[in-house]
Enzyme design. Structure first.
Site, PDB file in Angstrom:
ATOM      1  N   GLU A  38       0.808  -1.219   0.000  1.00 29.34           N
ATOM      2  CA  GLU A  38       0.000   0.000   0.000  1.00 29.34           C
ATOM      3  C   GLU A  38       0.843   1.272   0.000  1.00 29.34           C
ATOM      4  O   GLU A  38       0.337   2.366   0.225  1.00 29.34           O
ATOM      5  CB  GLU A  38      -0.952  -0.018   1.199  1.00 29.34           C
ATOM      6  CG  GLU A  38      -1.929  -1.187   1.122  1.00 29.34           C
ATOM      7  CD  GLU A  38      -2.885  -1.253   2.292  1.00 29.34           C
ATOM      8  OE1 GLU A  38      -2.839  -0.343   3.145  1.00 29.34           O
ATOM      9  OE2 GLU A  38      -3.679  -2.206   2.359  1.00 29.34           O
ATOM     10  N   LYS A  48     -15.609  -1.439   2.050  1.00 29.17           N
ATOM     11  CA  LYS A  48     -14.837  -1.989   0.935  1.00 29.17           C
ATOM     12  C   LYS A  48     -15.822  -2.616  -0.042  1.00 29.17           C
ATOM     13  O   LYS A  48     -16.495  -3.591   0.293  1.00 29.17           O
ATOM     14  CB  LYS A  48     -13.846  -3.044   1.427  1.00 29.17           C
ATOM     15  CG  LYS A  48     -12.750  -2.503   2.338  1.00 29.17           C
ATOM     16  CD  LYS A  48     -11.905  -3.639   2.890  1.00 29.17           C
ATOM     17  CE  LYS A  48     -10.725  -3.128   3.698  1.00 29.17           C
ATOM     18  NZ  LYS A  48      -9.983  -4.238   4.344  1.00 29.17           N
TER      19      LYS A  48
END
EC number: 4.2.1.11
Length: 437
Positions: free
Chosen positions: A204, A349
């Site tokens: 990330e 999400k």
């Protein structure tokens, strides 16, 4: 007419070099394309991501079955439908799959179609996606959770907790907040380098140095904030911002180090310490007093409801407690959490649930019950920036989309810069008001 004429899926690669699904939706007068993300630390209650399982091809991670499902079953069923009827499209997808966890066709197949249809509908309507979904009231840019230091499942180091994040809430615009985050990221890099620590980045975009303890990780982040010239909150703020510009957010991903057989939280990457649920809650209570923490995600394991209850009672009035693995963007799980009085925020999400409509339903349920929503990426991402549009569309007020490096993360931040520019005087950056603690 915005009638669907063809739905075409293909296998592409995500930011980790693993296959994922991309879907194109064609109508007589518009087009939409969407790519599906994938997680590394996944909750057991998430919708099923359909993988081929052939070890000889992409190590078993191919998605050709999901692609085939889109190109045959889903294409045949949805061709002829109005692309602007999002709820009807998503219900048709759910009916086609017919399972509670999307295991027949795959959540990755359903989500790609759902998002691509929304984009085609927006193009037909002549609107940006955030306006198409959210209407004229969509004007709030999100406060970013920037994952600058990694441990846990996201890093091969001695840090148990998965993400140490900065939240630049003390600014008037998103662009200023983004600049702050970038400058802290570079200050942290210089700090790590000066200490002889690795500055390689993880999935990330955050750094993953080999540190001596979990405490050293958060203290390095706080030091970097100061070196960048910004004021970090203090423990006396009790979760508030005061005159500070930056606060800390954590995602320990506690399910990853919870031993369900022992019913203990085991710090297996660092001290090997074992804690009961009560002790884990007390641990976070101490951290929230010692450090300027505004938000903790998955502070307890996904099925440790009693632990979540204790944690919420201890610090829920002054710290945002975000349920990710706990809620998995599922309205039923969220409703149970609301009834039990656990957490006060939901991580959203899109691939955890599988359709845009279900995602929006979860956000709406959270809002109606005083829970905040944090729109989130996954560790396996693509250049698709739909979540940036969803964050503004829903006025969620917060987004979690990685660090200040890697183009798969920058795609979302850059899209938010464009939206802020497009909104002009209508753009609103909530800052401290994004939180309800």
């Amino acid at each position: 007419m915005p009638i669907i004429t063809q739905i075409l899926a293909r296998q592409i690669l995500d930011s980790r070099g693993n296959p994922t699904v991309e879907v194109d939706v064609y109508t007589e007068s518009s087009f939409g394309r969407a790519a599906v993300p994938s997680g590394a630390s996944t909750g057991v209650h998430e919708a099923v991501e359909l993988r081929d399982g052939d070890a000889a091809v992409y190590l078993g991670k191919g998605v050709l079955k999901a692609v085939e499902n889109v190109n045959t079953v889903i294409n045949d069923a949805l061709t002829g439908m109005l692309v602007t009827e999002q709820e009807e499209i998503d219900q048709a997808l759910l009916d086609l799959d017919g399972t509670p966890n999307k295991s027949k066709l795959g959540a990755n197949a359903l989500l790609g179609v759902s998002m691509a249809c929304a984009k085609a509908g927006a193009e037909y309507s002549g609107l940006p996606l955030y306006r198409y979904i959210g209407g004229t009231m969509a004007s709030t840019l999100p406060v970013p959770m920037m994952n600058v230091l990694n441990g846990g499942a996201h890093a091969d180091n001695t840090v148990d907790f998965q993400e140490f994040m900065i939240m630049p809430a003390g600014f008037d615009t998103f662009s200023d907040a983004l600049r702050c985050g970038a400058e802290i990221f570079h200050a942290l890099k210089a700090l790590l380098k000066s200490k002889g620590l690795s500055t390689a980045v993880g999935d990330e975009g955050g750094f993953a140095p080999n540190l001596s303890s979990n405490e050293e990780a958060i203290e390095l982040v706080i030091e970097a904030i100061g070196k960048a010239g910004y004021k970090v909150g203090s423990p006396t703020d009790k979760g508030g911002l005061g005159d500070a510009q930056v606060m800390i957010a954590l995602d320990p991903a506690s399910s990853e180090f919870y031993d369900s057989a022992k019913k203990r939280y085991v710090f297996k990457k660092s001290s090997k310490r074992e804690l009961t649920s009560l002790e884990m809650a007390e641990y976070w209570e101490k951290w929230a007093s010692d450090y300027p923490i505004i938000s903790i995600e998955d502070g307890m394991a996904e099925d440790d409801w009693e632990g979540w209850k204790v944690l919420t009672e201890k610090i829920g009035s002054r710290v945002q407690l975000v349920g990710d693995d706990l809620f998995v963007t599922n309205s039923k799980r969220l409703a149970e959490g609301i009834e039990r009085g656990v957490a006060n925020s939901i991580l959203v999400k899109v691939n955890q649930i599988g359709t845009l409509t279900e995602t929006l339903d979860a956000i709406d349920l959270a809002k109606r019950n005083g829970y905040t929503s944090v729109i989130s990426h996954r560790s396996g991402e693509t250049e698709d920036s739909t979540i940036a549009q969803i964050a503004v569309a829903t006025n969620a007020g917060q987004i979690k989309t990685g660090s200040l490096s890697r183009s798969d993360r920058m795609a979302k931040y850059n899209e938010l810069l464009r939206i802020e520019e497009e909104l002009g005087d209508q753009a609103r950056y909530p800052g401290r008001k994004a939180f309800r603690v």
